[in-house]
Design a protein around this motif. Structure first.
Motif, PDB file in Angstrom:
ATOM      1  N   GLU A 104       0.816  -1.238   0.089  1.00 45.82           N
ATOM      2  CA  GLU A 104      -0.215  -0.272  -0.160  1.00 45.82           C
ATOM      3  C   GLU A 104       0.726   1.360  -0.001  1.00 45.82           C
ATOM      4  O   GLU A 104       2.225   1.304   0.464  1.00 45.82           O
ATOM      5  N   MET A 105       0.297   2.268  -0.482  1.00 45.14           N
ATOM      6  CA  MET A 105       0.716   3.721  -0.352  1.00 45.14           C
ATOM      7  C   MET A 105      -0.538   4.513  -0.021  1.00 45.14           C
ATOM      8  O   MET A 105      -1.358   4.515  -0.737  1.00 45.14           O
ATOM      9  N   ARG A 106      -0.504   5.331   1.450  1.00 49.42           N
ATOM     10  CA  ARG A 106      -1.558   5.905   1.638  1.00 49.42           C
ATOM     11  C   ARG A 106      -1.192   7.324   2.525  1.00 49.42           C
ATOM     12  O   ARG A 106      -0.323   7.218   3.104  1.00 49.42           O
ATOM     13  N   ILE A 107      -1.799   8.177   2.557  1.00 46.33           N
ATOM     14  CA  ILE A 107      -1.778   9.475   3.394  1.00 46.33           C
ATOM     15  C   ILE A 107      -2.092   9.027   4.742  1.00 46.33           C
ATOM     16  O   ILE A 107      -3.235   8.667   4.889  1.00 46.33           O
ATOM     17  N   LYS A 108      -1.067   9.104   5.537  1.00 45.04           N
ATOM     18  CA  LYS A 108      -1.587   8.794   7.165  1.00 45.04           C
ATOM     19  C   LYS A 108      -2.127   9.639   7.657  1.00 45.04           C
ATOM     20  O   LYS A 108      -3.080   9.783   8.092  1.00 45.04           O
ATOM     21  N   ASP A 109      -1.420  11.059   7.466  1.00 44.95           N
ATOM     22  CA  ASP A 109      -2.143  12.211   8.245  1.00 44.95           C
ATOM     23  C   ASP A 109      -1.274  13.523   7.520  1.00 44.95           C
ATOM     24  O   ASP A 109      -0.512  13.374   6.772  1.00 44.95           O
ATOM     25  N   LEU A 110      -1.993  14.735   7.778  1.00 49.46           N
ATOM     26  CA  LEU A 110      -1.332  16.021   7.559  1.00 49.46           C
ATOM     27  C   LEU A 110      -1.294  16.958   8.609  1.00 49.46           C
ATOM     28  O   LEU A 110      -2.188  16.730   9.465  1.00 49.46           O
ATOM     29  N   GLU A 111      -0.484  17.892   8.730  1.00 45.46           N
ATOM     30  CA  GLU A 111      -0.348  18.953   9.564  1.00 45.46           C
ATOM     31  C   GLU A 111      -0.691  20.130   8.765  1.00 45.46           C
ATOM     32  O   GLU A 111      -0.058  20.405   7.668  1.00 45.46           O
ATOM     33  N   VAL A 112      -1.732  20.871   9.209  1.00 45.77           N
ATOM     34  CA  VAL A 112      -2.196  21.962   8.314  1.00 45.77           C
ATOM     35  C   VAL A 112      -2.478  23.134   9.016  1.00 45.77           C
ATOM     36  O   VAL A 112      -2.419  23.195  10.368  1.00 45.77           O
ATOM     37  N   GLU A 113      -2.514  24.397   8.458  1.00 47.86           N
ATOM     38  CA  GLU A 113      -2.772  25.893   8.839  1.00 47.86           C
ATOM     39  C   GLU A 113      -4.321  26.131   8.591  1.00 47.86           C
ATOM     40  O   GLU A 113      -4.446  25.830   7.487  1.00 47.86           O
TER      41      GLU A 113
END
Length: 113
Positions: A104-113
């Protein structure tokens, strides 16, 4: 280089999430990439920098979290860890293995503003 296309898909998913969750800037992107996913991490890093220029991810830190490989063995019915997709079963030596993790390849999480 299919990593550029992967980066474009990641950016599109992040842009969709930005619209749905009302954020305008991404500072970190954590991607889980399986051992057997066929992704060249350094090429992905380069592609990410190129694809995200001028976007909400411009300048974001890309963190790659490796996911180990695993497979189910048809011979001993065990799920086993694998370093290489063509390795034999470390329990019984069998070679009939079905990958169960690490593809697999997936976005685990993001840090955003």
């Amino acid at each position: 280089m299919h990593e550029m296309a992967l980066c474009e898909s990641v950016l599109a998913a992040i842009e969709d999430s930005a619209k749905a969750n009302d954020f305008a800037k991404v500072t970190k992107v954590r991607l889980e990439i399986g051992r057997f996913a066929g992704v060249e991490v350094e090429a992905l890093r380069f592609g990410f920098d190129v694809v995200t220029r001028g976007s909400l991810c411009d300048g974001a830190e890309l963190i790659v979290l490796p996911v180990p490989g695993s497979a189910w063995c048809f011979d001993c019915s065990e799920t086993v860890p694998l370093e290489d997709r063509l390795d034999p079963c470390p329990v019984c030596g069998g070679i009939r293995l079905q990958p169960t993790g690490g593809t697999e390849m997936r976005i685990k999480d993001l840090e955003v503003e």
